[in-house]
Design a protein around this motif. Structure first.
Motif, PDB file in Angstrom:
ATOM      1  N   LEU A  43       0.832  -1.192   0.000  1.00  0.00           N
ATOM      2  CA  LEU A  43       0.000   0.000   0.000  1.00  0.00           C
ATOM      3  C   LEU A  43       0.872   1.249   0.000  1.00  0.00           C
ATOM      4  CD1 LEU A  43      -2.782   1.392   0.285  1.00  0.00           C
ATOM      5  CD2 LEU A  43      -2.513   1.176   2.777  1.00  0.00           C
ATOM      6  N   ALA A  44       1.940   1.234   0.794  1.00  0.00           N
ATOM      7  CA  ALA A  44       2.835   2.381   0.863  1.00  0.00           C
ATOM      8  C   ALA A  44       3.481   2.647  -0.494  1.00  0.00           C
ATOM      9  CB  ALA A  44       3.917   2.150   1.919  1.00  0.00           C
ATOM     10  N   GLU A  45       3.863   1.592  -1.191  1.00  0.00           N
ATOM     11  CA  GLU A  45       4.502   1.792  -2.486  1.00  0.00           C
ATOM     12  C   GLU A  45       3.546   2.445  -3.482  1.00  0.00           C
ATOM     13  OE1 GLU A  45       7.629  -0.605  -5.359  1.00  0.00           O
ATOM     14  OE2 GLU A  45       6.811  -1.549  -3.557  1.00  0.00           O
ATOM     15  N   ARG A  46       2.258   2.145  -3.359  1.00  0.00           N
ATOM     16  CA  ARG A  46       1.260   2.771  -4.238  1.00  0.00           C
ATOM     17  C   ARG A  46       0.995   4.228  -3.864  1.00  0.00           C
ATOM     18  NH1 ARG A  46      -2.066  -0.930  -6.939  1.00  0.00           N
ATOM     19  NH2 ARG A  46      -2.826   0.904  -8.081  1.00  0.00           N
ATOM     20  N   ASP A  85      -8.208  -0.539  13.114  1.00  0.00           N
ATOM     21  CA  ASP A  85      -7.965  -1.114  11.787  1.00  0.00           C
ATOM     22  C   ASP A  85      -6.640  -0.571  11.265  1.00  0.00           C
ATOM     23  OD1 ASP A  85      -7.932  -1.575   8.959  1.00  0.00           O
ATOM     24  OD2 ASP A  85     -10.102  -1.859   8.992  1.00  0.00           O
ATOM     25  N   LEU A  86      -5.622  -1.421  11.208  1.00  0.00           N
ATOM     26  CA  LEU A  86      -4.285  -0.963  10.852  1.00  0.00           C
ATOM     27  C   LEU A  86      -4.192  -0.548   9.384  1.00  0.00           C
ATOM     28  CD1 LEU A  86      -1.540  -0.543  12.203  1.00  0.00           C
ATOM     29  CD2 LEU A  86      -0.884  -2.825  11.428  1.00  0.00           C
ATOM     30  N   ALA A 142      -3.216   3.940   5.550  1.00  0.00           N
ATOM     31  CA  ALA A 142      -3.592   4.849   4.463  1.00  0.00           C
ATOM     32  C   ALA A 142      -3.725   6.279   4.968  1.00  0.00           C
ATOM     33  CB  ALA A 142      -4.904   4.386   3.828  1.00  0.00           C
ATOM     34  N   ALA A 143      -4.286   6.435   6.154  1.00  0.00           N
ATOM     35  CA  ALA A 143      -4.466   7.770   6.721  1.00  0.00           C
ATOM     36  C   ALA A 143      -3.116   8.426   7.036  1.00  0.00           C
ATOM     37  CB  ALA A 143      -5.338   7.697   7.979  1.00  0.00           C
ATOM     38  N   GLY A 170     -16.940   2.884   2.288  1.00  0.00           N
ATOM     39  CA  GLY A 170     -16.885   2.977   3.745  1.00  0.00           C
ATOM     40  C   GLY A 170     -15.459   3.092   4.255  1.00  0.00           C
ATOM     41  N   GLU A 171     -14.547   2.350   3.635  1.00  0.00           N
ATOM     42  CA  GLU A 171     -13.142   2.412   4.041  1.00  0.00           C
ATOM     43  C   GLU A 171     -12.535   3.767   3.689  1.00  0.00           C
ATOM     44  OE1 GLU A 171     -11.591  -2.158   3.545  1.00  0.00           O
ATOM     45  OE2 GLU A 171     -11.826  -0.955   1.726  1.00  0.00           O
ATOM     46  N   ILE A 172     -12.868   4.245   2.496  1.00  0.00           N
ATOM     47  CA  ILE A 172     -12.341   5.548   2.074  1.00  0.00           C
ATOM     48  C   ILE A 172     -12.844   6.643   3.002  1.00  0.00           C
ATOM     49  CG2 ILE A 172     -12.245   7.247   0.213  1.00  0.00           C
ATOM     50  CD1 ILE A 172     -12.680   4.965  -1.763  1.00  0.00           C
ATOM     51  N   THR A 173     -14.109   6.566   3.369  1.00  0.00           N
ATOM     52  CA  THR A 173     -14.691   7.567   4.263  1.00  0.00           C
ATOM     53  C   THR A 173     -13.992   7.555   5.611  1.00  0.00           C
ATOM     54  OG1 THR A 173     -16.838   7.381   3.154  1.00  0.00           O
ATOM     55  CG2 THR A 173     -16.830   8.325   5.360  1.00  0.00           C
TER      56      THR A 173
END
Length: 218
Positions: free
Chosen positions: A17-20, A55-56, A61-62, A101-104
């Motif tokens: 995720l970090a690489e993206r 939720d890690l 992402a945050a 929901g995750e994006i929110t």
């Protein structure tokens, strides 16, 4: 960001995720809000998460995107920085196919992390991000960032005639160490989690020690 894979490894277990996200994570040339800051905030977040849960993946992402829109400290748009970053994060995660929901949840954490925005965090992940980011504003790193930002903004280190503002109003736009009293020493009272508060108390002591040593030397 030429060392992207190496930097991404610092965000384990969410390296992929970090690489993206890292190519979008930092804008501008502010060394107090750079990749090193993101890594420190992630380490703080992991420590708090270990005690508090949450939720890690949402938290990763945050952390990665909380400063994805750069607004200078002296800009009239400063209070809108976290809203702009939250909106950009929503776009980026939507492109990656995340559920709404995750994006929110990520966007809420980003929106509420900012001291300037003054919006209370509601979710656990938002509280952890706010605490993790504020930990980086106090302690030894916080002192270093304070002096760095003062230099970028063209401020002096201290008033040579009244460094502790005993007979003048505090003015952190003019003097770096005034910022300790106007903001940094106040941050500890606003921590959201028990684990964050414990870490903040330790760093507050270091920050006061830094100020004490500065005063002794001048």
């Amino acid at each position: 960001m030429s060392h992207l894979p190496s930097l991404a490894a610092a965000f384990a277990p969410h390296e992929a995720l970090a690489e993206r996200l890292l190519p979008h994570a930092v804008s501008g040339n502010d060394g107090s809000h750079d990749a090193a800051h993101l890594i420190r905030v992630w380490k703080n977040a992991r420590r708090i998460h270990g005690a508090e849960g949450g939720d890690l993946r949402i938290l990763a992402a945050a952390v990665l995107l909380h400063d994805c829109v750069s607004v200078e400290k002296n800009s009239p748009l400063r209070a809108q920085a976290s809203r702009l970053a939250a909106e950009r994060a929503f776009e980026l995660l939507d492109e990656l196919g995340w559920r709404t929901g995750e994006i929110t949840a990520v966007a809420h954490a980003i929106l509420t992390h900012s001291f300037s925005a003054n919006i209370p965090p509601e979710s656990l992940e938002a509280k952890i991000l706010q605490d993790a980011d504020r930990l980086d504003a106090i302690g030894m790193i916080g002192a270093a960032r304070c002096f760095y930002i003062a230099g970028r903004m063209g401020s002096g280190l201290y008033d040579p005639l009244d460094p502790l503002a005993e007979d003048r109003p505090l003015d952190d736009k003019a003097y770096a160490i005034d910022h300790f009293e106007t903001k940094l020493f106040k941050l500890t009272d606003g921590f959201q989690t028990a684990a964050g508060r414990a870490l903040a108390r330790q760093r507050q002591e270091r920050l006061r020690a830094v100020l004490g040593m500065v005063i002794e030397e001048i």
